[in-house]
Enzyme design. Structure first.
Site, PDB file in Angstrom:
ATOM      1  CD  GLN A  20      -8.078   9.054  -1.094  1.00  0.00           C
ATOM      2  OE1 GLN A  20      -7.532   7.963  -1.037  1.00  0.00           O
ATOM      3  NE2 GLN A  20      -8.421   9.600  -2.247  1.00  0.00           N
ATOM      4  NE  ARG A  77      -5.067  -1.287  -0.994  1.00  0.00           N
ATOM      5  CZ  ARG A  77      -4.758  -0.104  -1.565  1.00  0.00           C
ATOM      6  NH1 ARG A  77      -5.604   0.501  -2.398  1.00  0.00           N
ATOM      7  NH2 ARG A  77      -3.604   0.480  -1.304  1.00  0.00           N
ATOM      8  CG  HIS A 121      -3.617   5.357   1.101  1.00  0.00           C
ATOM      9  ND1 HIS A 121      -4.160   4.308   0.369  1.00  0.00           N
ATOM     10  CD2 HIS A 121      -3.664   6.431   0.272  1.00  0.00           C
ATOM     11  CE1 HIS A 121      -4.520   4.745  -0.831  1.00  0.00           C
ATOM     12  NE2 HIS A 121      -4.247   6.033  -0.916  1.00  0.00           N
ATOM     13  CG  ASN A 165      -1.620   3.466  -1.749  1.00  0.00           C
ATOM     14  OD1 ASN A 165      -2.032   2.537  -2.452  1.00  0.00           O
ATOM     15  ND2 ASN A 165      -1.761   4.740  -2.099  1.00  0.00           N
ATOM     16  CD  GLU A 166      -1.008   4.980  -5.610  1.00  0.00           C
ATOM     17  OE1 GLU A 166      -1.028   6.185  -5.370  1.00  0.00           O
ATOM     18  OE2 GLU A 166      -1.781   4.443  -6.418  1.00  0.00           O
ATOM     19  CG  ASN A 292      -2.872   1.018  -6.328  1.00  0.00           C
ATOM     20  OD1 ASN A 292      -3.309  -0.093  -6.024  1.00  0.00           O
ATOM     21  ND2 ASN A 292      -2.639   1.970  -5.441  1.00  0.00           N
ATOM     22  CE1 TYR A 294      -7.538   4.778 -10.112  1.00  0.00           C
ATOM     23  CE2 TYR A 294      -5.299   4.456  -9.319  1.00  0.00           C
ATOM     24  CZ  TYR A 294      -6.657   4.515  -9.083  1.00  0.00           C
ATOM     25  OH  TYR A 294      -7.141   4.317  -7.814  1.00  0.00           O
ATOM     26  CD  GLU A 344      -5.633   2.866  -5.003  1.00  0.00           C
ATOM     27  OE1 GLU A 344      -5.595   3.776  -5.854  1.00  0.00           O
ATOM     28  OE2 GLU A 344      -5.163   2.985  -3.856  1.00  0.00           O
ATOM     29  CD1 TRP A 390     -10.112   5.473  -6.444  1.00  0.00           C
ATOM     30  CD2 TRP A 390      -9.290   4.315  -4.701  1.00  0.00           C
ATOM     31  NE1 TRP A 390      -9.920   6.356  -5.408  1.00  0.00           N
ATOM     32  CE2 TRP A 390      -9.427   5.670  -4.335  1.00  0.00           C
ATOM     33  CE3 TRP A 390      -8.816   3.384  -3.755  1.00  0.00           C
ATOM     34  CZ2 TRP A 390      -9.064   6.123  -3.059  1.00  0.00           C
ATOM     35  CZ3 TRP A 390      -8.464   3.848  -2.501  1.00  0.00           C
ATOM     36  CH2 TRP A 390      -8.579   5.204  -2.168  1.00  0.00           C
ATOM     37  CD  GLU A 397      -8.297  11.524  -6.392  1.00  0.00           C
ATOM     38  OE1 GLU A 397      -8.755  10.575  -5.740  1.00  0.00           O
ATOM     39  OE2 GLU A 397      -7.173  11.502  -6.907  1.00  0.00           O
ATOM     40  CD1 TRP A 398      -5.483  11.396  -3.326  1.00  0.00           C
ATOM     41  CD2 TRP A 398      -4.969  12.067  -1.263  1.00  0.00           C
ATOM     42  NE1 TRP A 398      -5.468  10.284  -2.500  1.00  0.00           N
ATOM     43  CE2 TRP A 398      -5.158  10.659  -1.241  1.00  0.00           C
ATOM     44  CE3 TRP A 398      -4.632  12.702  -0.043  1.00  0.00           C
ATOM     45  CZ2 TRP A 398      -5.024   9.888  -0.078  1.00  0.00           C
ATOM     46  CZ3 TRP A 398      -4.499  11.918   1.107  1.00  0.00           C
ATOM     47  CH2 TRP A 398      -4.691  10.553   1.078  1.00  0.00           C
TER      48      TRP A 398
END
Ligand code: PNW
Length: 438
Positions: A20, A77, A121, A165-166, A292, A294, A344, A390, A397-398
């Site tokens: 990213q 991180r 990630h 990650n995730e 994480n 959101y 995050e 984050w 952003e992907w």
């Protein structure tokens, strides 16, 4: 501000990930990852964007380390790009890639900052994808060698190492919905991928511990608490299933050593093939669990509901800080929970640079409310060791490309100029002014 008093040694950080921000996609021997391939496939990313250049962090390392320091936080991180340190994922390691992360870690330590590393990630070397990717057990073995190499190299200087990650995002967005690389749509494959990711985590933890790595070892999950839209039995059942596919499918094998029975039943023929011994490997003791958070999901049998009167971020995600407190209390109640880092938490808003300033009061409100939720979980006895906003700066952003801005620092992509947003100033002053809890 009494609701924002935290323990003296609480870790305050900001987070990023390699693909990213780094850019320099073709430099110093880096190999291609599945995200390079995905971004260069027309129609996958808004505006045809890619991480080829991103924030040029690879070339602006010293400046960005100064920026982190100037915010006043105590920790950073970041993730290691697998194809930068091992271009094809299975052969030779690339000394120039490893040297970059050496400089990154040394630069953090020189500035008095803690380093928190994520090994994966989402940027799988493309050569491994060509050989079947996370759908095969060979990739698990390759990951273990990569993890051991990086952890041995950096592990004496970093506070924590997270394997993944995730994994939900890699498995589901990558292999079921196709929104993320490698862009496949096959539910059975996605759950096999989830199993191989968890197995890779467990085997890597064993290998790193066997090599005497001193950092705290763990994994990062994105958890999304499900709330039933009503007390109707069909809504309650839908919420339980959502929670099972999203949260328990990862928490239960990691912390209890089995997949949730109701979800295996719901998956039927799409359930993963599990070999004898796999689940014992997956259930390694964790030094920490990274979470994480959101938003939440309000679930009804007729599709997910959008609550009225709620606030939404630029991602369309509901602002729901109570969900973070509820989640932490529930995990503490239902599991034998290791210490937790919030790895995050943050929000995208349509920020604009005006007269040299970026005013983002919504982000300040978001962070303040979520930190109050963490504070309240701490008071209820949950062992939360730290919090990472984050993100350090606006970034790729992907699937949304550069259209969503999560940073505490604004990035003007035309010039690569960084401008600390008001939220970044607010976060820094909060962190600096903290007093111990009485
Ligand atoms: C996380 N969802 O991604 C990632 O760790 C970051 O790289 C990313 O920039 C950040 O959150 C913001 O999106 C997620 O659909 C992507 O639930 C999608 C979901 C959750 C997290």
């Amino acid at each position: 501000m009494n609701d924002l008093r935290f323990p003296l040694h609480f870790t305050w950080g900001v987070a990023t990930s390699a693909y990213q921000i780094e850019g320099a996609a073709l430099e110093d021997g880096r190999g291609p990852s599945i995200w390079d391939t995905f971004c260069h496939t027309p129609g996958k990313i808004i505006d045809g964007a890619s991480g080829d250049v991103a924030c040029e962090h690879y070339h602006r390392l010293e400046e960005d380390l100064d920026l982190i320091r100037s915010l006043g936080v105590s920790a950073y991180r970041f993730s290691v790009s697998w194809p930068r340190v091992q271009p094809d994922g299975s052969g030779e390691f690339n000394e120039r890639g490893l040297a970059f992360y050496d400089r990154l870690v040394d630069g953090l330590l020189a500035r008095g900052l803690e380093a928190h590393v994520t090994l994966y990630h989402w940027d799988l070397p493309q050569a491994l994808q060509d050989a079947g990717g996370w759908g095969t057990r060979e990739t698990v073995q390759h990951f273990v060698r990569y993890a051991q190499t990086v952890a041995t190299r950096l592990g004496d200087r970093v506070r924590s190492i997270a394997t993944l990650n995730e994994p939900w995002c890699s498995a589901v967005l990558g292999h079921e919905t196709g929104e993320h690389a490698p862009g496949l749509r096959d539910r059975a494959l996605s759950r096999q991928v989830a199993h191989h990711l968890l197995l890779a985590h467990g085997m890597a933890l064993q290998a790193m511990r066997a090599s005497g790595v001193r950092a705290e070892l763990g994994i990062v999950l994105n958890l999304n608490p499900a709330y039933a839209a009503s007390d109707a039995p069909e809504d309650l059942r839908a919420a339980t299933l959502f929670d099972g596919h999203f949260n328990r499918f990862y928490l239960d094998p990691l912390l209890r050593g089995h997949y949730p029975a109701d979800i295996l039943e719901d998956l039927g023929a799409d359930a993963p093939r599990v070999q004898p011994g796999d689940l014992e490997i997956i259930r390694q003791p964790l030094d920490f669990l990274g979470i994480n958070y959101y938003s939440r999901t309000l679930v009804s049998a007729s599709g997910n509901a959008r609550p009225e009167d709620a606030q939404y971020t630029d991602m369309g995600w509901e602002v729901y800080p109570d969900g973070l407190r509820d989640l932490l209390l529930r995990l503490d109640r239902e599991y034998d929970l290791p210490p937790v880092f919030i790895t995050e938490n943050g929000a995208a808003y349509a920020d604009r640079l005006e007269g040299g300033r970026v005013r983002d009061p919504e982000r300040v409100a978001y962070l303040r409310a979520h930190l109050a939720a963490v504070r309240s979980a701490l008071e209820a006895g949950v062992k939360v060791k730290g919090y990472f906003a984050w993100s350090l700066m606006d970034n790729f952003e992907w699937a949304w490309g550069y259209t969503k801005r999560f940073g505490l620092v604004y990035v003007d992509y035309a010039t690569q100029r960084r401008v600390v947003k008001e939220s970044g100033e607010w976060y820094g002053s909060l962190v600096r002014g903290l007093e111990p809890v009485g």
